[in-house]
Design an enzyme around this catalytic site. Structure first.
Site, PDB file in Angstrom:
ATOM      1  N   ASP A  41     -40.461 -15.439 -15.718  1.00 48.39           N
ATOM      2  CA  ASP A  41     -39.861 -14.831 -16.894  1.00 48.39           C
ATOM      3  C   ASP A  41     -38.347 -14.764 -16.744  1.00 48.39           C
ATOM      4  OD1 ASP A  41     -42.395 -14.561 -17.763  1.00 48.39           O
ATOM      5  OD2 ASP A  41     -42.430 -12.349 -17.789  1.00 48.39           O
ATOM      6  N   ALA A  42     -37.899 -14.478 -15.510  1.00 46.37           N
ATOM      7  CA  ALA A  42     -36.462 -14.350 -15.279  1.00 46.37           C
ATOM      8  C   ALA A  42     -35.753 -15.674 -15.534  1.00 46.37           C
ATOM      9  CB  ALA A  42     -36.208 -13.885 -13.851  1.00 46.37           C
ATOM     10  N   GLU A  43     -36.384 -16.748 -15.070  1.00 49.37           N
ATOM     11  CA  GLU A  43     -35.778 -18.072 -15.283  1.00 49.37           C
ATOM     12  C   GLU A  43     -35.717 -18.399 -16.770  1.00 49.37           C
ATOM     13  OE1 GLU A  43     -36.854 -21.712 -12.622  1.00 49.37           O
ATOM     14  OE2 GLU A  43     -38.055 -19.979 -12.005  1.00 49.37           O
ATOM     15  N   TYR A  44     -36.797 -18.056 -17.455  1.00 49.60           N
ATOM     16  CA  TYR A  44     -36.861 -18.300 -18.893  1.00 49.60           C
ATOM     17  C   TYR A  44     -35.734 -17.535 -19.586  1.00 49.60           C
ATOM     18  CZ  TYR A  44     -38.613 -18.381 -23.693  1.00 49.60           C
ATOM     19  OH  TYR A  44     -38.732 -18.553 -25.045  1.00 49.60           O
ATOM     20  N   ASP A  45     -35.590 -16.251 -19.210  1.00 52.71           N
ATOM     21  CA  ASP A  45     -34.559 -15.422 -19.820  1.00 52.71           C
ATOM     22  C   ASP A  45     -33.166 -16.015 -19.600  1.00 52.71           C
ATOM     23  OD1 ASP A  45     -36.491 -13.742 -20.681  1.00 52.71           O
ATOM     24  OD2 ASP A  45     -36.202 -12.222 -19.111  1.00 52.71           O
ATOM     25  N   SER A  90     -62.744 -19.855 -49.202  1.00 54.66           N
ATOM     26  CA  SER A  90     -63.312 -18.897 -48.265  1.00 54.66           C
ATOM     27  C   SER A  90     -64.664 -19.456 -47.778  1.00 54.66           C
ATOM     28  CB  SER A  90     -63.352 -17.523 -48.911  1.00 54.66           C
ATOM     29  OG  SER A  90     -64.611 -17.204 -49.334  1.00 54.66           O
ATOM     30  N   GLU A 121     -66.613 -23.011 -34.028  1.00 57.91           N
ATOM     31  CA  GLU A 121     -65.449 -22.270 -33.523  1.00 57.91           C
ATOM     32  C   GLU A 121     -65.710 -20.787 -33.714  1.00 57.91           C
ATOM     33  OE1 GLU A 121     -62.829 -23.538 -36.542  1.00 57.91           O
ATOM     34  OE2 GLU A 121     -63.047 -25.632 -35.965  1.00 57.91           O
ATOM     35  N   CYS A 419     -67.237  15.472 -63.821  1.00 60.77           N
ATOM     36  CA  CYS A 419     -67.009  15.874 -65.219  1.00 60.77           C
ATOM     37  C   CYS A 419     -68.058  16.855 -65.730  1.00 60.77           C
ATOM     38  CB  CYS A 419     -66.973  14.639 -66.113  1.00 60.77           C
ATOM     39  SG  CYS A 419     -68.590  13.859 -66.302  1.00 60.77           S
ATOM     40  N   CYS A 438     -65.857  10.987 -68.301  1.00 59.68           N
ATOM     41  CA  CYS A 438     -65.843  11.137 -66.853  1.00 59.68           C
ATOM     42  C   CYS A 438     -64.652  10.399 -66.260  1.00 59.68           C
ATOM     43  CB  CYS A 438     -67.140  10.610 -66.247  1.00 59.68           C
ATOM     44  SG  CYS A 438     -67.177  10.897 -64.475  1.00 59.68           S
TER      45      CYS A 438
HETATM   46  S1  IVH Z   1     -62.473 -22.451 -41.943  1.00 58.83           S
HETATM   47  C1  IVH Z   1     -62.677 -24.527 -45.871  1.00 58.83           C
HETATM   48  N1  IVH Z   1     -62.460 -21.573 -39.489  1.00 58.83           N
HETATM   49  O1  IVH Z   1     -62.687 -16.733 -42.346  1.00 58.83           O
HETATM   50  C2  IVH Z   1     -62.691 -23.888 -44.542  1.00 58.83           C
HETATM   51  N2  IVH Z   1     -62.053 -20.008 -41.238  1.00 58.83           N
HETATM   52  O2  IVH Z   1     -64.456 -15.872 -44.757  1.00 58.83           O
HETATM   53  C3  IVH Z   1     -62.461 -22.437 -44.614  1.00 58.83           C
HETATM   54  N3  IVH Z   1     -61.636 -17.731 -40.477  1.00 58.83           N
HETATM   55  O3  IVH Z   1     -60.508 -16.826 -45.026  1.00 58.83           O
HETATM   56  C4  IVH Z   1     -62.010 -21.733 -43.446  1.00 58.83           C
HETATM   57  N4  IVH Z   1     -61.826 -18.136 -38.330  1.00 58.83           N
HETATM   58  O4  IVH Z   1     -59.470 -16.656 -42.782  1.00 58.83           O
HETATM   59  C5  IVH Z   1     -62.315 -21.250 -40.789  1.00 58.83           C
HETATM   60  N5  IVH Z   1     -62.463 -20.935 -37.263  1.00 58.83           N
HETATM   61  C6  IVH Z   1     -62.308 -20.620 -38.545  1.00 58.83           C
HETATM   62  C7  IVH Z   1     -62.017 -19.300 -38.984  1.00 58.83           C
HETATM   63  C8  IVH Z   1     -61.905 -19.037 -40.341  1.00 58.83           C
HETATM   64  C9  IVH Z   1     -61.585 -17.209 -39.250  1.00 58.83           C
HETATM   65  C10 IVH Z   1     -61.476 -16.932 -41.701  1.00 58.83           C
HETATM   66  C11 IVH Z   1     -60.562 -17.503 -42.734  1.00 58.83           C
HETATM   67  C12 IVH Z   1     -61.302 -17.373 -44.034  1.00 58.83           C
HETATM   68  C13 IVH Z   1     -62.440 -16.499 -43.696  1.00 58.83           C
HETATM   69  C14 IVH Z   1     -63.635 -16.901 -44.526  1.00 58.83           C
END
Ligand code: IVH
Length: 678
Positions: A41-45, A90, A121, A419, A438
């Site tokens: 870290d020191a070198e980086y700094d 989503s 993933e 109400c 209400c």
């Molecule tokens: S793929 C079209 N991969 O999950 C592909 N999303 O409920 C769409 N998320 O809003 C997303 N990890 O923010 C993808 N490995 C991952 C993810 C991921 C988290 C989130 C992302 C999305 C939400 C969907």
């Protein structure tokens, strides 16, 4: 100093600056992306300090992508809006083994293959972002927003050390890429910051995601810089050149270019392997320094992804496979009743605060009165609470304690706690009958009307709505459009600027799309999807108002309950009075021109099934062309199917079509049909 030496000094400084930046970038990459630093870290700094000093002597040689410029942006009044290159969709989600198997079965059926390879993933519990790199330089970053438009948080993202401002200049790097990823806050940092906030007597954050979101949406990037946010990238959304046949390869390339990617990803040749990975992650989860709430399962082959296409808000080729919720024990302090926008009474348990998976819970819904009786939850009881991702915490069951002294069973109030109107029962649900008087119903309704998916009136959230209703400035939806600055200034927390902004937002909401407006009205059974269906079928608000139950039932996806509820809503004179009042106050609900709405389109009502590959179209193209002309594409052949489009290597759907006598189109005939109708 003569011209000559100043010139060469300039060059010398320039080359040293470049060298220092290159070194620092390299060490940033090793430290923040690869987690394997090569220097102390020191070198980086020391390197960093030398760069800062040299830039101080040569300020006109400071480049925006210099490592010193991570905290360069000035404080903003508000974020500007960014339209995403491609919608940030989503994900659908599944929780049970049966559902994940059903997902796989659907993929295999649609693709007509025996086995599908998946890239999996972790599902990061953070904030989704879009990053744009041009010529290897980070030029823009934005939040997901509503998926189509987000907020420009470039300056704030620049402060995140694991986000490269500069990509590795390798030959495979395209001139322009748009990448999707997640910003999150490591758990230890979350806990530490909350501890400091508590010490200072300030409000803490409920979970790391809220803290990450609060940090990224700071108008002053210097505040963001103080929060140790982390980024990881999981999708190449757009690229000026894109030779990648699979998701796996695309994400691997992100890593080659220097972007941080998920370290725990895996390729699975079948759904069985996906299930093993899921289990593995559940076990690893507790030991991770960041929050994950499931895994994301993606069809790996990108041409398969194209064929599967997407729904309006999520791709068909991916799903989130969530983890089972976490559970803890706590005590019920009280049971109160809350009144929602539909008037339904919901019993809510107030709990001794307890931490469930990093989140402190002090309330839990008991859903309805029947459930309180079934679970026999009483004040003073010990209960098991669980939290699944974002949903409101739930009481799973009462835990009997030997020798405990129990309170009285919960009784349903005969009158609304807000109400005092009388309460009626419909099935398991009790309703307050004070629809128009209400204030709880009114508050809920107005909040919904102004919400993101409806009229999207920024600044008209829960707190402001409550104030407006309590002050009697708003007695029905149309009153929003009467509001004056004088009134707003009387509310706590409003100043000249915020009042002006809210009035501007209200003014802007006066031309809503039909779909959003219908959703905003909060008609029973009309969620965002049904609103969309109604809008595209009827085209204009007047047509929806005039529609009979029979006409509504003709619409695909509209069932009898929905049809009845829509007709009842518009038959109520008080509702019509509010609609007319809004119209007089200048609210003009957009009309979809007759060319656009489904009824008048050439392929209206026609159902297509696609099988095999087409030369001239991707699956997604073919589907879009059909839908633009008013047709629909479904996945399996039945008697209701009008056409089966069979390309090369058609699967069993072609046999089904022959058996059922459905008309079969080859690519040529299909194209002819589209062209004739366009
Ligand atoms: S793929 C079209 N991969 O999950 C592909 N999303 O409920 C769409 N998320 O809003 C997303 N990890 O923010 C993808 N490995 C991952 C993810 C991921 C988290 C989130 C992302 C999305 C939400 C969907």
């Amino acid at each position: 100093m003569d011209l000559f030496s100043s010139h060469s000094e300039h060059e010398k400084a320039e080359s040293r600056l470049q060298e220092l930046r290159k070194q620092i970038r390299h060490h940033d990459y090793l430290y923040y992306v690869q987690s394997r630093p090569e220097i102390s870290d020191a070198e980086y700094d020391r390197l960093f300090k030398e760069l800062q000093e040299l830039e101080g002597q040569h300020p006109n040689q400071i480049t925006p992508d210099s490592p010193t410029q991570r905290v360069g942006g000035a404080s903003l009044d508000q974020f500007s809006k960014v339209k995403h290159d491609r919608a940030l969709l989503s994900l659908d989600s599944v929780l049970d083994v049966e559902d994940v198997l059903a997902f796989d079965a659907r993929m295999r059926r649609e693709l007509e293959v025996e086995q599908v390879e998946y890239s999996v993933e972790p599902k990061f519990d953070g904030l989704s972002i879009e990053l744009v790199y041009e010529n290897g330089i980070f030029v823009r970053g934005s939040t997901r927003g509503d998926g189509v438009t987000g907020e420009d948080v470039t300056s704030n993202l620049r402060t995140i050390r694991s986000l490269p401002l500069h990509l590795q200049q390798v030959s495979s790097l395209p001139t322009r890429i748009v990448v999707r990823g997640e910003v999150y806050l490591p758990l230890p940092d979350f806990q530490e910051l909350n501890r400091r906030l508590t010490e200072r007597g300030e409000a803490t954050f409920a979970n790391p995601r809220n803290m990450a979101s609060g940090s990224l949406r700071q108008l002053d990037p210097r505040l963001t810089a103080k929060r140790p946010l982390v980024v990881t990238c999981y999708d190449l959304m757009v690229s000026s050149s894109d030779p990648f046949a699979s998701h796996w390869e695309a994400v691997s390339s992100l890593a080659t270019w220097g972007l941080p990617i998920p370290t725990l990803r895996q390729l699975c040749s079948s759904i069985a392997e996906v299930m093993v990975f899921h289990q593995d992650m559940i076990e690893k989860r507790e030991g991770l320094s960041y929050e994950i709430d499931g895994i994301v399962v993606k069809v790996n082959n990108r041409s398969y992804q194209d064929r599967l296409g997407e729904k309006s808000r999520s791709p068909r080729w991916a799903t989130a496979y969530k983890f089972p919720p976490r559970k803890e024990l706590t005590k019920v302090q009280d049971i109160v009743v809350s009144v929602g926008r539909t008037g339904a009474l919901t019993p809510v348990a107030l709990l001794d605060p307890v931490e469930v998976g990093g989140v402190t819970i002090s309330r839990a819904t008991l859903h309805n009165i029947e459930e309180v009786a079934r679970k026999d939850v009483r004040v003073g009881d010990t209960v098991k609470v669980e939290r699944a991702g974002d949903v409101i915490p739930d009481i799973v069951e009462r835990v009997p304690i030997p020798g405990e002294h129990r309170g009285e069973p919960f009784t349903v109030p005969t009158h609304c706690p807000v109400c005092e109107s009388s309460v009626v029962q419909e099935g398991p649900i009790y309703y307050c009958t004070g629809q128009t008087v209400c204030t709880a119903q009114l508050k809920g309704g107005i909040e919904h009307f102004a919400s993101k998916g409806a009229l999207n009136i920024e600044g008209l959230g829960k707190k402001t709505v409550a104030q407006l209703v309590d002050e009697k400035f708003v007695r029905d939806y149309s009153d929003i459009y009467w509001l004056t600055k004088e009134q707003l200034l009387q509310l706590e927390g409003f100043a000249d600027k915020s009042a002006t902004q809210l009035l501007a937002a209200i003014e802007q909401s006066k031309a809503p799309s039909l779909e959003r407006f219908l959703f905003g009205l909060g008609i029973h059974h009309v969620g965002s999807h049904v609103a969309k269906v109604l809008a595209s079928h009827f085209g204009a608000l007047e047509n929806v108002i005039a529609a009979t139950e029979e006409e509504l039932l003709q619409v695909h996806e509209i069932g009898s309950e929905t049809a009845h509820s829509v007709v009842t809503f518009f038959a109520e004179p008080r509702n019509m009075a509010v609609l007319n009042q809004m119209k007089e106050l200048g609210v003009q609900v957009e009309t979809i021109s007759s060319d656009d709405h489904v009824n008048s389109k050439p392929l209206a009502g026609k159902i297509f099934v696609l099988t095999g590959g087409l030369d001239g179209y991707s699956r997604q193209d073919a589907k879009q062309r059909i839908e633009r002309l008013g047709g629909r594409v479904t996945s399996s052949v039945s008697k209701k199917t009008h056409y089966v489009v069979a390309g090369t290597d058609p699967g069993s759907k072609l046999d089904d079509a022959k058996k059922l006598g459905v008309e079969i189109l080859n690519e040529e005939k299909f194209t002819a049909l589209l062209e004739q109708e366009e």
